[in-house]
Design an enzyme around this catalytic site. Structure first.
Site, PDB file in Angstrom:
ATOM      1  N   ALA A  39       0.787  -1.219   0.000  1.00  0.00           N
ATOM      2  CA  ALA A  39       0.000   0.000   0.000  1.00  0.00           C
ATOM      3  C   ALA A  39       0.824   1.276   0.000  1.00  0.00           C
ATOM      4  O   ALA A  39       0.576   2.183   0.782  1.00  0.00           O
ATOM      5  CB  ALA A  39      -0.968  -0.030   1.177  1.00  0.00           C
ATOM      6  N   THR A  40       1.798   1.360  -0.864  1.00  0.00           N
ATOM      7  CA  THR A  40       2.611   2.577  -0.925  1.00  0.00           C
ATOM      8  C   THR A  40       3.605   2.476  -2.085  1.00  0.00           C
ATOM      9  O   THR A  40       3.702   1.436  -2.734  1.00  0.00           O
ATOM     10  CB  THR A  40       3.371   2.769   0.398  1.00  0.00           C
ATOM     11  OG1 THR A  40       3.709   4.127   0.524  1.00  0.00           O
ATOM     12  CG2 THR A  40       4.629   1.948   0.441  1.00  0.00           C
ATOM     13  N   THR A  41       4.322   3.554  -2.326  1.00  0.00           N
ATOM     14  CA  THR A  41       5.474   3.438  -3.222  1.00  0.00           C
ATOM     15  C   THR A  41       6.654   4.208  -2.636  1.00  0.00           C
ATOM     16  O   THR A  41       6.532   5.380  -2.300  1.00  0.00           O
ATOM     17  CB  THR A  41       5.174   4.007  -4.616  1.00  0.00           C
ATOM     18  OG1 THR A  41       4.070   3.296  -5.161  1.00  0.00           O
ATOM     19  CG2 THR A  41       6.373   3.826  -5.543  1.00  0.00           C
TER      20      THR A  41
END
Lengths: 262, 288
Positions: free
Chosen positions: B52-54
């Site tokens: 859930a992120t980069t």
């Protein structure tokens, strides 16, 4: 033995005399406010005597290295766990000294079958906005002297740690005469070195001097001592971007002081 | 006020006097490692949570750049659009996190205190190897929680090694069990990372010059475009939010310390780019 009041008083007095003798030859430590924060200064021969405790707290100590080490570790552990579980701004020198360090020292001092701490400690703490700095001295018996309560109007801008009472008094007298507000780092270093020399002269020569040393004696002793020992100085800087404010001074920063006395 | 009274031999309860994590455990201030009682709670729990992120990082001419988007999600809900996933640990180290924020921020906090605690007690800076390993141990201790389907963290760690045999920028990525891998050029983690890795690989291999020769401005441009590319297909990546004026967190680690790139600078670079929606609406969409 403990049940008999006179014996207890006698035992404590003996113990006090013993400890005073043990730490009498310790090299004095001078701490004072300067324009950029707090300077902690000493001359040493063999081991480090000025330490970082936490983001805004430093410590200088004289006494037995083993005891200094125990106090130092205790202080770091207290500050670090408090700073971790709450926040760095909850770490307070006053609380640490009053509630933890002092009771431990007093307990060890008065348990006359156990070993006391052979150490005298000076803590300094940079105030929240760079002013209202705290200087706090904890003695081997747990007694505390600080430069003011949170409510006091004017705070002393310096503190010293001496091997003997006379040495400390001499240094305080010296600072009372020569300290000025807003010194730059070089001036603060010179004043700290002179103050140190005045304190050193007390256990070197006259044990209970009436007067402050004259310029000639001061210059000569200072030069001799700089040759024999190394300067140890650290600052807590009020204007740094990082939370940690402690920094040992580099050779480059100390050079003007040393060359001025070459 | 809860200081325990100082006792003689205050470190007696701490098996390793320089280890802050061990001190916390000895004092009961940090939860003991969870023990996995069975297999993963559900087969899909782990991959979903790690994604859930980069986060991306690469070495360029001035040092290492570490960047992360600002979106925090729970399932398909955006819970926070200003999450800071690029965390300063000390004067030369940055940890960037992908995974469960509660665990990741706590790890960063332990790590930050560990490095300081080590320096203060041992009177020397912890080596880069020691720092990299400290994060490994935290991840390893956390693995029980991971097996229960909670608390997955996959961080990047970037630092500038001033004292080691080969001084310079260092960049590491980790797996959930705590294995660390040093990377020479770039790394990315989180749900948007496949796209970012594609961009970084392409630019590094087929672009005008390798990433290591990028100037600061070129590096920032690439970072913004890579995150924008990631957010194009990945809803869990915030990318560059032009409407909310929220820009990614970008930090540069070099010999002189850590520098955080301001939003103003990022806005200027991004609006100067050719992204269609970066232009004012009235200006129309440039073609070609």
């Amino acid at each position: 033995m403990i049940e008999e009041p006179f014996r207890f008083v006698e035992a404590i007095a003996n113990r006090r005399e013993y400890i005073e003798n043990q730490i009498a030859t310790g090299s004095p430590i001078v701490a004072l406010n300067y324009a950029g924060g707090i300077l902690v200064f000493t001359l040493g021969r063999e081991r480090q005597k000025v330490f970082e405790i936490y983001d805004r707290i430093a410590m200088g100590a004289i006494g037995h290295p083993g005891d200094i080490e125990r106090l130092r570790m205790t202080a770091i552990e207290l500050a670090s766990t408090e700073g971790f579980t709450r926040s760095a701004s909850d770490v307070s020198l006053r609380r640490m000294a009053n509630y933890s360090i002092s009771p431990a020292l007093k307990a060890a001092f008065e348990q006359i079958y156990g070993a006391p701490y052979l150490a005298r400690v000076l803590f300094v703490e940079l105030g929240p906005d760079g002013s209202q700095n705290t200087f706090l001295r904890v003695d081997y018996d747990g007694s505390i002297q600080s430069n003011g309560t949170p409510f006091s109007k004017s705070r002393q801008e310096y503190a010293v740690l001496g091997g003997t009472r006379a040495s400390a008094e001499q240094m305080e007298k010296f600072l009372a005469r020569d300290y000025k507000n807003g010194l730059d780092l070089d001036a603060a270093l010179r004043l700290a070195l002179d103050t140190w020399t005045a304190g050193f002269l007390v256990f070197e020569g006259d044990k209970n001097p009436e007067e402050l040393p004259d310029e000639g004696t001061l210059n000569r002793t200072r030069r001799e001592q700089l040759e024999a020992a190394t300067v140890e100085a650290a600052v807590l800087e009020s204007k740094v971007a990082t939370p940690a404010t402690f920094r040992g001074l580099t050779d480059g920063e100390l050079r003007p002081l040393l060359e001025g006395n070459a | 006020m809860n200081f325990p009274p100082a006792a003689p031999g205050a470190s007696a309860g701490n098996p390793d006097p320089g280890d802050f994590a061990a001190l916390l455990q000895a004092r009961g201030l940090y939860p003991p490692p969870a023990v996995a009682t069975s297999g993963p709670a559900s087969a899909s729990a782990i991959p979903t949570q790690t994604q859930a992120t980069t986060i991306l990082a690469f070495k360029f001419a001035d040092g290492v750049l570490v960047a992360g988007d600002r979106r925090a999600t729970a399932g398909n809900i955006v819970v926070y659009d200003r999450a800071d996933k690029v965390l300063e640990i000390d004067r030369h180290s940055v940890m960037a996190i992908a995974g469960v924020p509660a665990t990741a921020w706590e790890m960063a906090r332990v790590l930050e205190h560990s490095f300081q605690y080590f320096r203060r007690t041992q009177l020397q800076e912890m080596s880069t190897g020691g720092k990299v390993r400290a994060l490994s141990k935290l991840l390893r201790d956390n693995f029980g929680f991971v097996m229960q389907g909670v608390g997955v963290v996959v961080p990047l760690f970037a630092t500038y090694d001033t004292a080691g045999p080969e001084p310079g920028s260092k960049l590491y990525f980790y797996d959930v069990m705590g294995a660390n891998f040093e990377v020479a050029e770039y790394a990315a983690t989180g749900s948007g990372s496949p796209a970012v890795r594609g961009v970084l690989y392409y630019e590094n291999t087929w672009g005008r010059k390798p990433l290591s020769e990028y100037t600061l401005e070129e590096a920032l441009n690439l970072t913004l475009r890579a995150l924008d590319t990631a957010s194009e297909a990945d809803t869990a990546t915030g990318g560059v939010d032009r409407h909310g004026r929220i820009f990614p967190m970008v930090k540069i680690i070099a010999a002189e310390g850590i520098r955080t790139i301001t939003d103003d600078m990022l806005r200027g670079l991004f609006n100067g780019g050719r992204h269609p929606s970066a232009q004012p609406l009235s200006a129309g969409v440039p073609i070609g």
